[in-house]
Design a protein around this motif. Structure first.
Motif, short mmCIF file in Angstrom:
data_model
loop_
_atom_site.label_atom_id
_atom_site.label_comp_id
_atom_site.label_asym_id
_atom_site.label_seq_id
_atom_site.Cartn_x
_atom_site.Cartn_y
_atom_site.Cartn_z
N SER A 136 0.86 -1.19 0.00
CA SER A 136 0.00 0.00 0.00
C SER A 136 0.89 1.24 0.00
O SER A 136 2.10 1.16 0.23
N TYR A 137 0.28 2.37 -0.28
CA TYR A 137 1.02 3.63 -0.20
C TYR A 137 0.07 4.77 0.15
O TYR A 137 -1.16 4.65 0.03
N LYS A 138 0.66 5.88 0.58
CA LYS A 138 -0.10 7.12 0.74
C LYS A 138 0.80 8.29 0.39
O LYS A 138 2.02 8.26 0.63
N ALA A 185 -3.49 11.12 -1.76
CA ALA A 185 -3.76 9.88 -2.50
C ALA A 185 -3.35 8.69 -1.65
O ALA A 185 -2.42 8.78 -0.84
N SER A 186 -4.03 7.57 -1.84
CA SER A 186 -3.66 6.33 -1.16
C SER A 186 -4.20 5.15 -1.98
O SER A 186 -5.14 5.29 -2.76
N HIS A 187 -3.58 4.00 -1.77
CA HIS A 187 -4.01 2.80 -2.51
C HIS A 187 -3.49 1.56 -1.79
O HIS A 187 -2.38 1.56 -1.26
N SER A 188 -4.31 0.51 -1.80
CA SER A 188 -3.91 -0.80 -1.28
C SER A 188 -4.12 -1.85 -2.36
O SER A 188 -5.16 -1.85 -3.04
N GLY A 189 -3.15 -2.72 -2.53
CA GLY A 189 -3.25 -3.76 -3.55
C GLY A 189 -4.26 -4.83 -3.17
O GLY A 189 -4.58 -5.01 -2.00
N SER A 190 -4.75 -5.54 -4.18
CA SER A 190 -5.64 -6.66 -3.96
C SER A 190 -5.03 -7.92 -4.58
O SER A 190 -4.05 -7.85 -5.33
N ASP A 198 -4.03 -8.15 -8.36
CA ASP A 198 -3.36 -7.00 -8.99
C ASP A 198 -2.00 -7.40 -9.56
O ASP A 198 -1.25 -8.15 -8.92
N HIS A 251 -0.22 -1.14 -11.07
CA HIS A 251 -1.05 -0.01 -10.64
C HIS A 251 -0.40 1.28 -11.11
O HIS A 251 0.82 1.42 -11.09
N GLU A 257 -1.17 5.71 -11.05
CA GLU A 257 -1.99 6.85 -10.64
C GLU A 257 -1.22 8.14 -10.90
O GLU A 257 -0.02 8.21 -10.64
#
Length: 293
Positions: free
Chosen positions: A171-173, A188-193, A196, A199, A201
């Motif tokens: 993940s990141y922010k 911004a933030s994102h977590s992998g699934s 995946d 990614h 952005e």
């Protein structure tokens, strides 16, 4: 001749053509093609290798990046049993490059040129030695104002991730830090699934101080690849199987100044603890071999 490509994040944007040029009237005959219109490139490609038998004469090899942000990986042209015509490692810009060579091979006649957005040939590619490695490093020099994006009114930063085998751990922010009181505002933030693979952005940023935190929740390190770039491929940081423990924090100031870039490893405490500066190498000056991270 052996053609070898190790793809970057977007293999479906990469294509090549190999042509023979008839000296008498300049007519070109296509001998090999891969990717792009009429080719067979796909998003799942990782590597490509093709061998082709060539007679004496003049040839043109064109590597294209349809996205126009540059090809950040490796390719090479090699004559068996191992004489290198050209070898590139993260050194192409914009829409690709054309390599013109003569067989029997004569390095003095080798001609490498950038390809512009309209397909026209531009200046010589950015190295006098086509076998040199110009790998982007983690502490680049200051970049010019070309990183500014008129469409967003500031600097357009691209976040790109190629996940390892455990994307759910990643993940990141991205936060902006107010200089006056250190207050952080999440942008911004994102977590992998689980399924995946990649990614991407884009975030429009104004001048100021920013924090990008990249996390591995399991704590055994991230063995994939991620990068932060400004504008048309100007690298802030690029990591390839180099993020250890629970991740790292990247402090960035815009307008970008590589001397102020601060990269620190995140420790194992519930609240991230920055234990040691993450490794980086100085950006190589022209004519200096790129150090290994």
């Amino acid at each position: 001749m052996m053609i070898q490509i190790q793809y970057n994040f977007y293999p479906d944007a990469i294509s090549f053509e190999l042509k023979k040029i008839v000296l008498e009237h300049g007519q070109e005959t296509v001998l090999a093609i891969h990717g792009g219109v009429g080719g067979v490139g796909s998003a799942g490609d990782e590597n490509l290798e093709e061998s082709i038998c060539l007679g004496d004469g003049l040839y043109s090899f064109s590597l294209y990046d349809s996205s126009g942000i540059g090809f950040y990986s490796e390719y090479s042209l090699t004559l068996l049993p191992g004489e290198t015509i050209v070898k590139r490692d993260n050194s192409k810009s914009l829409y690709g490059e054309r390599v013109k060579f003569r067989l029997p091979f004569d390095r003095a006649t080798l001609d490498v040129r950038r390809i512009g957005s309209d397909g026209q040939l531009l200046t010589l590619a950015p190295t006098d030695n086509p076998t040199a490695s110009n790998k982007p490093t983690l502490r680049p020099t200051n970049y010019p104002s070309s990183s500014m994006s008129p469409s967003c009114g500031g600097s357009l930063m691209m976040i790109q991730i190629r996940y390892d085998s455990y994307p759910r751990e990643t993940s990141y922010k991205l936060e902006k830090i107010a200089s006056e009181d250190g207050q952080e505002t999440k942008l911004a933030s994102h977590s992998g699934s689980a399924r995946d693979n990649n990614h991407e952005e884009s975030v429009c940023l104004e001048d100021g101080l920013y924090s990008f935190s990249f996390y591995d929740s399991y704590g055994d390190g991230f063995s994939g690849r991620y990068s932060l770039t400004l504008g048309r491929g100007n690298a802030i940081i690029e990591r390839d199987n180099e993020v250890i423990f629970r991740g790292e924090q990247v402090m960035i100031r815009l307008p970008f100044d590589g001397e102020l870039l601060d990269v620190r490893t995140i420790g194992s405490a519930p609240s991230p603890t920055f234990v040691t500066p993450a490794p980086y190498t100085p950006f190589p000056t022209e004519g200096t071999p790129s150090p290994t991270v």
